[in-house]
Design an enzyme around this catalytic site. Sequence first.
Site, mmCIF file in Angstrom:
data_model
loop_
_atom_site.group_PDB
_atom_site.id
_atom_site.type_symbol
_atom_site.label_atom_id
_atom_site.label_comp_id
_atom_site.label_asym_id
_atom_site.label_seq_id
_atom_site.Cartn_x
_atom_site.Cartn_y
_atom_site.Cartn_z
ATOM 1 N N GLU A 133 0.946 -0.995 0.111
ATOM 2 C CA GLU A 133 0.051 -0.013 0.004
ATOM 3 C C GLU A 133 0.791 1.420 -0.077
ATOM 4 O OE1 GLU A 133 -1.176 0.251 4.516
ATOM 5 O OE2 GLU A 133 -1.835 -1.612 3.516
ATOM 6 N N CYS A 156 3.577 8.467 0.495
ATOM 7 C CA CYS A 156 4.347 7.699 1.293
ATOM 8 C C CYS A 156 4.404 6.171 0.591
ATOM 9 C CB CYS A 156 3.636 7.554 2.528
ATOM 10 S SG CYS A 156 4.332 6.452 3.858
ATOM 11 N N CYS A 170 7.367 -6.663 7.572
ATOM 12 C CA CYS A 170 8.525 -6.043 8.011
ATOM 13 C C CYS A 170 9.009 -6.919 9.142
ATOM 14 C CB CYS A 170 8.346 -4.737 8.697
ATOM 15 S SG CYS A 170 9.901 -3.836 9.126
ATOM 16 N N CYS A 223 8.402 -3.164 15.187
ATOM 17 C CA CYS A 223 8.472 -1.973 16.049
ATOM 18 C C CYS A 223 6.806 -2.092 16.657
ATOM 19 C CB CYS A 223 8.491 -0.822 15.240
ATOM 20 S SG CYS A 223 9.832 -0.586 14.337
ATOM 21 N N CYS A 253 3.683 -0.687 15.171
ATOM 22 C CA CYS A 253 3.263 -0.739 13.965
ATOM 23 C C CYS A 253 2.752 -1.885 13.355
ATOM 24 C CB CYS A 253 4.864 -0.543 13.148
ATOM 25 S SG CYS A 253 4.893 -0.284 11.374
ATOM 26 N N CYS A 304 0.674 2.514 8.757
ATOM 27 C CA CYS A 304 1.397 1.436 7.713
ATOM 28 C C CYS A 304 0.820 0.163 8.040
ATOM 29 C CB CYS A 304 2.884 1.475 7.703
ATOM 30 S SG CYS A 304 3.590 3.098 7.770
#
Length: 355
Positions: free
Chosen positions: A84, A105, A112, A116, A119, A333
């Site tokens: 995205e 963005c 990932c 984190c 997130c 995100c």
Amino acid sequence: MTPETLAEWLKGEGEPAFRAGQILNWIWKKKVSSIDEMTNLSAALRAKLAEHFRLHALEHTHTQGSHDTTRKFLFRLHDHRYVESVLIPANPALYGEKSDRRTLCVSSQVGCAYGCKFCASGLAGFTRHLQPAEIAGQVLAAEMLSGERVDNLVFMGMGEPLANLDNLLTAISIITSEWGLHLGARHLTISTSGLVPQIQKLADHPQQIRLAISLHGATDEVRGQIMPVNKKWGTDELFGALDYWNSKKKQHLTLEYILIDNVNDSLEQARILAGHARRLNAKVNLIPYNTVEGLDWVRPSETRCKAFRDILKNAGVSATLRLEKGHDIDAACGQLRLKQETEEGIIAAPAKRSL
């Protein structure tokens, strides 16, 4: 493909090298949606191109938001995974004229690996790196969908950009080249959770790309709760890499700091952060936590956020409090991708994560 690699392929097909420039002009400048629209190419060459290549690396499947607000685009990749991008309009200009600044963005990975704690991108783990065409293709697709030029890029979407540095730099060469999107490197910002060796490598890269650090904690004790990468490269090593960056680059660093209630929003953290930012001559971007389904964190009150900001400003630090756009469209995100891949059974519903 670059002009050189495409010219080499064309040579093997008995075609003149100048066709490479024509083909790439159709893609990146005229933004055609099919090879058949390349009307100055012979039918035989168009048939060869259609046989050997995909014109676009992404298939647009969904948009959240509207033309005059923040919009999130969901794209399907060739392996049926999703990625995205978020198109963010600037605030209205001072006297009401149309703003001419649109920021995209951009994502760099599917998922990932860095986990984190605030997130959504890493909730289902890491799948793969995006290829250069899939990274640069997000910019091209956003311009085609919006009908407007993208003025600024922030590599702050899904994934850790510096973990995919080689593909990222290849994509940036396409984005900044005259034959590509021709966007100046100074309009590109790469965000990282703090991969120290890659920060140093990027500092040596000749283009004047901007750098933003996902800091989110001014001390190892606090940052370590939020950013697992801090266990490998603590704040001392990170700030050392940023000193090296400052010795090589002219642009000011940006320290990104998501404010999470009762986690990293103490006024003591603000005072320590002010000291770091002053020494690094860095700007600070404060972002109240953006609610993510599956995570229990809470955004601080607006009063608390402003008090944190005021400590920075009173210390002489350039600090902005970004009451973020896109909170109503799952703009954090990875949220839209998680929903889609969960619905299609590609991934299991991620378990809730807590500190």
